[in-house]
Scaffold this motif. Structure first.
Motif, short mmCIF file in Angstrom:
data_model
loop_
_atom_site.label_atom_id
_atom_site.label_comp_id
_atom_site.label_asym_id
_atom_site.label_seq_id
_atom_site.Cartn_x
_atom_site.Cartn_y
_atom_site.Cartn_z
N SER A 234 -3.76 0.11 -10.43
CA SER A 234 -3.52 0.90 -9.03
C SER A 234 -2.23 0.67 -8.39
O SER A 234 -2.17 0.42 -7.35
CB SER A 234 -4.72 0.36 -8.12
OG SER A 234 -6.13 0.66 -8.73
N ASP A 235 -1.14 0.53 -9.31
CA ASP A 235 0.32 0.16 -8.83
C ASP A 235 0.62 -1.06 -8.19
O ASP A 235 1.17 -1.18 -7.03
CB ASP A 235 0.78 1.25 -8.16
CG ASP A 235 2.26 1.51 -7.80
OD1 ASP A 235 3.03 0.92 -8.73
OD2 ASP A 235 2.83 2.42 -7.22
N GLY A 236 -0.18 -2.14 -8.43
CA GLY A 236 0.08 -3.40 -7.71
C GLY A 236 -0.80 -3.50 -6.41
O GLY A 236 -0.55 -4.29 -5.82
N SER A 237 -1.90 -2.67 -6.23
CA SER A 237 -2.30 -2.61 -4.93
C SER A 237 -3.67 -3.76 -5.08
O SER A 237 -4.02 -4.48 -6.21
CB SER A 237 -3.26 -1.40 -4.47
OG SER A 237 -3.95 -1.07 -5.71
N TRP A 238 -4.23 -4.14 -3.98
CA TRP A 238 -5.20 -5.09 -3.80
C TRP A 238 -6.62 -4.63 -3.86
O TRP A 238 -6.99 -3.62 -3.63
CB TRP A 238 -4.84 -6.04 -2.65
CG TRP A 238 -3.82 -6.89 -2.37
CD1 TRP A 238 -2.66 -6.50 -1.95
CD2 TRP A 238 -3.66 -8.17 -2.80
NE1 TRP A 238 -1.69 -7.45 -2.10
CE2 TRP A 238 -2.28 -8.63 -2.62
CE3 TRP A 238 -4.38 -9.27 -3.25
CZ2 TRP A 238 -1.67 -9.73 -2.76
CZ3 TRP A 238 -4.05 -10.45 -3.43
CH2 TRP A 238 -2.77 -10.85 -3.02
N GLU B 185 -7.34 -9.56 -5.47
CA GLU B 185 -6.14 -9.97 -6.45
C GLU B 185 -5.70 -8.48 -6.64
O GLU B 185 -6.18 -7.65 -6.62
CB GLU B 185 -6.54 -10.37 -7.85
CG GLU B 185 -7.64 -9.79 -8.60
CD GLU B 185 -8.35 -10.17 -9.71
OE1 GLU B 185 -9.02 -9.43 -10.54
OE2 GLU B 185 -7.95 -11.35 -10.02
N THR B 186 -4.39 -8.59 -7.21
CA THR B 186 -3.62 -7.33 -7.36
C THR B 186 -4.14 -6.81 -8.67
O THR B 186 -4.52 -7.24 -9.57
CB THR B 186 -2.08 -7.40 -7.72
OG1 THR B 186 -1.96 -8.42 -8.70
CG2 THR B 186 -1.41 -8.04 -6.31
N ASP B 187 -3.99 -5.28 -8.55
CA ASP B 187 -4.56 -4.53 -9.72
C ASP B 187 -3.58 -3.52 -10.24
O ASP B 187 -2.99 -2.86 -9.56
CB ASP B 187 -5.61 -3.54 -9.13
CG ASP B 187 -6.32 -2.82 -10.29
OD1 ASP B 187 -5.91 -3.00 -11.49
OD2 ASP B 187 -7.03 -2.00 -9.90
N ASP B 188 -2.77 -4.02 -11.38
CA ASP B 188 -1.70 -3.21 -11.92
C ASP B 188 -2.46 -1.95 -12.37
O ASP B 188 -1.15 -0.95 -12.19
CB ASP B 188 -1.41 -4.09 -13.27
CG ASP B 188 -0.91 -5.22 -13.15
OD1 ASP B 188 -0.36 -5.49 -12.23
OD2 ASP B 188 -1.02 -6.26 -14.21
#
Length: 390
Positions: A73-77, A68-71
Motif C-alpha cells: 500500500s505504498d508504505g501506508s500503515w 506496521e507499514t504495508d509495502d
C-alpha cells in the motif's frame, strides 16, 4: 491644525466612498434577513436510547499496538491500537475511556502519547460506552496553515490583501451560512446559487475596490459571465444527458432526498459550474474594467468603440491562461480517478462516454465559456460607462 486635516481627510474619504457604505450596509441587512429565514436544526440526542457523539480526546497511554507499514500500500500503515484517552469536550469531558484505533491504507493514522484525536463515543440505552478513533485532530494544524495564509496575504497585499481576506470571510459565510441551508430546505438550486454568486460578487468587489465605475462594470460583467456559464452548463448537460445525479459523491445526498429532505439534485452540476467559475470570471471582469479605466484616463478622447476594441485585445491575451487554469483545476480535482480510468486501458469511446469524464468535460468547458464571454460583456459595459460620464 493636524486635527482639522484629519477630520477633513475623513470627510473627503467618506464623501468619495459613501456609496460603498450604502452598499455594504444594505448587504449586511440583507445577510441578517436571509440568515433569520434559514432553519438551522441541530439533532437532539436527549430522547434517543442509542446515539453517537464526536468529541476531542488526548492519548494518555498506549496499551497495545500492532500497526506496521504495508509495502503493498505504498508504505501506508495498517493495524490496530488499544489506547486510553482523556475526553476534552462534550458531556464526558475529563473522563478517561478505553479507545480502539483501527488503521488502514485509506483511513486512520497511528497515534502517539499526547496526540489529540476526534473520537466517536457510542452511548447505548444500557449505559455502556464504546469509543473508537474517528480521525487525528487536524484542527490545530489547519488553523496554523490558515493563520500563515492570512499573514502572507496581509504582508504582500497590504490594505488590499486585508480587504480580500474580509471578502473571503463573506464568501465562506454566504456559502455555509445561507446557500447550503437554503438548498437543504428545498430552495430551487440554480436560482439560489446564482443569487448567492451575485451577492458574493457585489460585496467582494465593493470591499476591494469600492463603488466606482470600474467595480460596477466588473460586477455587471461577472454577473453576465456567471449566468452564461450556468446557461451553457444547462444546455451541455441536456445534450449529453447527464445532470447532478451523475456527479461524484452524490449518493449520500440521494439518500437524504429519499429520507424526506427536499434538496434538489439535478441542478447540482450547473450549480457547481457557477461556483467554480465565479472566481475566474470575477478576476477577468475586474482586470478588463480596471485596464479600460486606466486607458480612458490616459486618453479621454477615445471613443466607446476604440475602448471596446482595446478591451477585447486585453481579453484575448487573458483567454488562454485563464482557460487553462479552469480546465486544469477541474482535472486536478479528479486526478486520482483519471489515473485509475487510464490504467484500465479503456477505449476512446468508452472513456469519453463515461459519466465521470462527461461531467468533468461539461464542467470545465462551461466554466471556460462563461469566463471567455465575460470579456466582451465587461468590455462593452465599461466602454459605454466610461465614455458617458453622467
Amino acid at each position: 491644525m493636524d486635527k482639522e486635516k484629519i477630520i477633513q481627510s475623513l470627510k473627503d474619504w467618506f464623501k468619495n466612498e459613501k456609496w460603498s457604505f450604502v452598499v455594504l450596509a444594505a448587504a449586511a441587512v440583507l445577510f441578517v434577513f436571509m440568515r433569520m429565514n434559514v432553519r438551522t436544526e441541530v439533532p437532539d440526542t436527549a430522547g434517543l436510547s442509542d446515539y453517537a457523539e464526536y468529541e476531542r480526546a488526548t492519548v494518555t497511554e498506549i496499551l497495545s499496538d500492532n500497526s506496521e507499514t504495508d509495502d503493498a500500500s505504498d508504505g501506508s500503515w495498517r493495524g490496530e491500537q488499544s489506547l486510553t484517552m482523556q475526553i476534552d469536550s462534550g458531556q464526558y469531558k475529563g473522563e478517561t475511556l478505553l479507545v480502539n484505533n483501527y488503521i488502514g491504507p485509506l483511513y486512520g493514522t497511528p497515534l502517539k502519547k499526547g496526540d489529540s484525536a476526534v473520537i466517536i463515543i457510542n452511548t447505548y440505552a444500557s449505559g455502556d460506552l464504546r469509543a473508537t478513533v474517528y480521525e487525528y485532530n487536524r484542527m490545530p494544524a489547519l488553523a496554523g496553515i490558515l493563520i500563515l495564509f492570512f499573514i502572507i496575504t496581509a504582508l504582500v497585499g497590504g490594505k488590499t490583501g486585508i480587504k480580500s481576506l474580509i471578502a473571503l470571510a463573506v464568501t465562506v459565510a454566504v456559502l455555509f451560512g445561507i446557500l447550503i441551508p437554503w438548498l437543504l430546505q428545498g430552495a430551487s438550486t440554480l436560482p439560489a446559487v446564482f443569487v448567492s454568486c451575485v451577492y458574493i460578487t457585489v460585496v467582494s468587489l465593493t470591499l476591494i475596490g469600492g463603488v466606482h465605475r470600474k467595480t460596477v462594470c466588473a460586477m455587471l460583467g461577472t454577473a453576465a459571465g456567471t449566468a452564461l456559464a450556468m446557461l451553457f452548463g444547462v444546455i451541455a448537460q441536456s445534450m449529453t444527458r447527464i445532470n447532478g445525479l451523475r456527479t461524484a459523491d452524490v449518493e449520500p445526498l440521494l439518500q437524504l432526498r429519499q429520507s424526506g429532505i427536499p434538496i434538489g439534485l439535478t441542478g447540482l452540476l450547473s450549480a457547481g459550474i457557477m461556483i467554480a467559475a465565479l472566481g475566474a470570471v470575477m478576476d477577468v471582469a475586474m482586470s478588463i474594467s480596471s485596464s479600460l479605466e486606466e486607458i480612458h484616463n490616459a486618453n479621454p478622447s477615445m471613443s466607446a468603440k476604440q475602448l471596446f476594441s482595446s478591451g477585447m485585445n486585453i481579453g484575448q491575451d487573458m483567454t488562454g491562461t485563464m482557460t487553462n487554469t479552469l480546465i486544469l483545476a477541474f482535472l486536478g480535482s479528479g486526478f486520482t480517478l483519471i489515473l485509475y480510468l487510464f490504467s484500465l486501458g479503456l477505449s476512446f469511446n468508452q472513456l469519453f462516454s463515461s459519466a465521470y469524464v462527461s461531467v468533468e468535460a461539461v464542467s470545465s468547458i462551461s466554466s471556460s465559456i462563461g469566463m471567455i464571454l465575460a470579456i466582451p460583456f465587461t468590455a462593452a459595459i465599461s466602454s459605454y460607462m466610461l465614455t458617458h460620464e453622467k
